[in-house]
Design a protein around this motif. Structure first.
Motif, PDB file in Angstrom:
ATOM      1  N   TRP A   2       6.094  18.599  -2.190  1.00  0.00           N
ATOM      2  CA  TRP A   2       6.438  17.324  -1.566  1.00  0.00           C
ATOM      3  C   TRP A   2       5.674  17.153  -0.254  1.00  0.00           C
ATOM      4  CZ3 TRP A   2       8.325  12.771  -2.631  1.00  0.00           C
ATOM      5  CH2 TRP A   2       8.571  11.897  -1.569  1.00  0.00           C
ATOM      6  N   THR A   3       5.258  15.926   0.014  1.00  0.00           N
ATOM      7  CA  THR A   3       4.683  15.547   1.294  1.00  0.00           C
ATOM      8  C   THR A   3       5.010  14.082   1.530  1.00  0.00           C
ATOM      9  OG1 THR A   3       2.656  15.283   2.609  1.00  0.00           O
ATOM     10  CG2 THR A   3       2.463  14.994   0.218  1.00  0.00           C
ATOM     11  N   ALA A   9      -2.316  10.660  -1.615  1.00  0.00           N
ATOM     12  CA  ALA A   9      -3.456  10.105  -2.354  1.00  0.00           C
ATOM     13  C   ALA A   9      -4.376  11.211  -2.869  1.00  0.00           C
ATOM     14  CB  ALA A   9      -4.229   9.131  -1.468  1.00  0.00           C
ATOM     15  N   GLU A  10      -4.595  12.247  -2.069  1.00  0.00           N
ATOM     16  CA  GLU A  10      -5.455  13.340  -2.508  1.00  0.00           C
ATOM     17  C   GLU A  10      -4.834  14.099  -3.666  1.00  0.00           C
ATOM     18  OE1 GLU A  10      -8.524  13.954  -1.709  1.00  0.00           O
ATOM     19  OE2 GLU A  10      -8.504  12.240  -0.342  1.00  0.00           O
ATOM     20  N   VAL A  11      -3.538  14.321  -3.618  1.00  0.00           N
ATOM     21  CA  VAL A  11      -2.858  14.998  -4.726  1.00  0.00           C
ATOM     22  C   VAL A  11      -2.985  14.161  -5.996  1.00  0.00           C
ATOM     23  CG1 VAL A  11      -0.623  15.776  -5.593  1.00  0.00           C
ATOM     24  CG2 VAL A  11      -1.273  16.261  -3.224  1.00  0.00           C
ATOM     25  N   PHE A  12      -2.723  12.869  -5.880  1.00  0.00           N
ATOM     26  CA  PHE A  12      -2.855  11.976  -7.030  1.00  0.00           C
ATOM     27  C   PHE A  12      -4.275  12.008  -7.593  1.00  0.00           C
ATOM     28  CE2 PHE A  12      -4.376   7.861  -8.499  1.00  0.00           C
ATOM     29  CZ  PHE A  12      -3.487   7.560  -9.531  1.00  0.00           C
ATOM     30  N   SER A  39       0.839  -1.203   0.000  1.00  0.00           N
ATOM     31  CA  SER A  39       0.000   0.000   0.000  1.00  0.00           C
ATOM     32  C   SER A  39       0.867   1.244   0.000  1.00  0.00           C
ATOM     33  CB  SER A  39      -0.912   0.009   1.225  1.00  0.00           C
ATOM     34  OG  SER A  39      -1.827  -1.053   1.200  1.00  0.00           O
ATOM     35  N   ARG A  40       1.847   1.273   0.877  1.00  0.00           N
ATOM     36  CA  ARG A  40       2.707   2.455   0.970  1.00  0.00           C
ATOM     37  C   ARG A  40       3.509   2.660  -0.307  1.00  0.00           C
ATOM     38  NH1 ARG A  40       4.787   3.675   6.982  1.00  0.00           N
ATOM     39  NH2 ARG A  40       2.752   3.631   7.985  1.00  0.00           N
ATOM     40  N   THR A  47       4.321   5.826  -5.152  1.00  0.00           N
ATOM     41  CA  THR A  47       4.535   5.811  -6.596  1.00  0.00           C
ATOM     42  C   THR A  47       3.476   6.652  -7.304  1.00  0.00           C
ATOM     43  OG1 THR A  47       5.534   3.608  -6.459  1.00  0.00           O
ATOM     44  CG2 THR A  47       4.779   4.337  -8.618  1.00  0.00           C
ATOM     45  N   GLY A  48       2.217   6.510  -6.874  1.00  0.00           N
ATOM     46  CA  GLY A  48       1.167   7.337  -7.453  1.00  0.00           C
ATOM     47  C   GLY A  48       1.417   8.813  -7.237  1.00  0.00           C
ATOM     48  N   PHE A  49       1.903   9.143  -6.055  1.00  0.00           N
ATOM     49  CA  PHE A  49       2.187  10.547  -5.763  1.00  0.00           C
ATOM     50  C   PHE A  49       3.321  11.084  -6.627  1.00  0.00           C
ATOM     51  CE2 PHE A  49       4.912  13.533  -3.430  1.00  0.00           C
ATOM     52  CZ  PHE A  49       4.065  14.635  -3.425  1.00  0.00           C
ATOM     53  N   THR A  50       4.445  10.341  -6.718  1.00  0.00           N
ATOM     54  CA  THR A  50       5.565  10.861  -7.501  1.00  0.00           C
ATOM     55  C   THR A  50       5.243  10.894  -8.986  1.00  0.00           C
ATOM     56  OG1 THR A  50       6.612   8.664  -7.417  1.00  0.00           O
ATOM     57  CG2 THR A  50       7.365  10.325  -5.824  1.00  0.00           C
TER      58      THR A  50
END
Length: 274
Positions: A207-208, A215-218, A189-190, A195-198
């Motif tokens: 960056w966070t 997940a919200e940014v993605f 999961s992590r 990976t989804g975020f980057t």
């Protein structure tokens, strides 16, 4: 695109700020950190170049009895098999002695690899931006400053396609119990959330390390997959031992994410161990 979280984690010049500090380590975790620091010195002595904390403990977000203690160790030369065995024993001893941490993980590398051109935008970035100095001379002084660009995205997480077969093997080899599957769900999961975020980080320009924020940014850029990554973020904090979750990761979300990542950023440069 839906409204997203305002970008964070950059300084006024647009460089990524280093996260975490020893001052943020909660009192409950200080004895475990001190024990790990002292035992690293005992084990490696003058061969130790430097050591670092990373993760929730130096960020000040760790939960007593739920969070692990994460360490990175840089030796003056490349580590041997005996060095890796020693680190495993040290990690297990600290984990067993301090119930306030739920596991101790220690990454071990030679200094030259961390400073190499090949690792400049992966392990080098990791040390310079995500690691908090604990012992020795900080390698960040020998590394550049970083921006959240496509090169950084490619070299940090552009190898998901290579990981997927290994994940399937680990899942197949694990015991068919919820207890055995739960750590796998947490780990995968992590990895998928980060990976989804980057994947979208260069477009977001920030960056966070907070999984829910990631997940919200993605989701703002890929709303059709947003619900999946939000669930993965929750499982990263509160894992379930559900085989269907793992199957979704390896058969649906993971392959899609690997393909989209390669399309957008390319594939991470191979490492010798690949």
């Amino acid at each position: 695109m839906a409204e997203t979280i305002r970008p964070t984690g950059l300084d006024a010049q647009g460089f990524m700020e280093r996260e975490g500090s020893l001052a943020r380590v909660a009192d409950a975790f200080r004895p475990a950190v001190a024990a790990a620091r002292d035992r690293l010195l005992d084990v490696f002595g003058g061969r130790l170049h430097s050591a670092y904390l990373y993760g929730s403990i130096p960020r000040g977000t760790a939960r007593v009895g739920r969070s692990d203690l994460d360490l990175l160790v840089a030796l003056r030369e490349e580590p041997t098999g005996a060095d890796r065995d020693a680190v495993l024993s040290l990690s297990a001893a600290v984990d067993g002695e301090f119930p306030q941490v739920d596991g101790v993980g220690t990454l071990l590398y030679g200094k030259e690899r961390l400073l190499s051109d090949l690792e400049r935008h992966d392990l080098g970035w990791f040390v310079a931006c995500l690691c908090t100095p604990l012992l020795g001379d900080d390698l960040a002084a020998q590394l550049p400053r970083y921006r959240p660009d496509s090169l950084l995205a490619r070299e940090t997480n552009g190898d998901l396609a290579r990981w997927l077969p290994h994940w399937r093997e680990r899942i197949s080899a694990a015991e068919d119990t919820e207890e055995a599957r739960r750590p796998l769900v947490r780990f995968l999961s992590r990895h998928l959330v980060r990976t989804g975020f980057t994947l979208v980080m260069p477009r977001w320009q920030g960056w966070t390390s907070d999984l829910r924020e990631m997940a919200e940014v993605f989701a703002a850029f890929y709303p059709q997959r947003g619900a999946q990554l939000r669930r993965a973020a929750e499982h990263g904090y509160e894992p379930v031992g559900d085989s269907d979750v793992l199957r979704t990761y390896t058969d649906d979300l993971g392959p899609w994410l690997a393909t989209e990542y390669a399309r957008v950023h390319g594939v991470k440069a191979p490492r010798p161990e690949d």
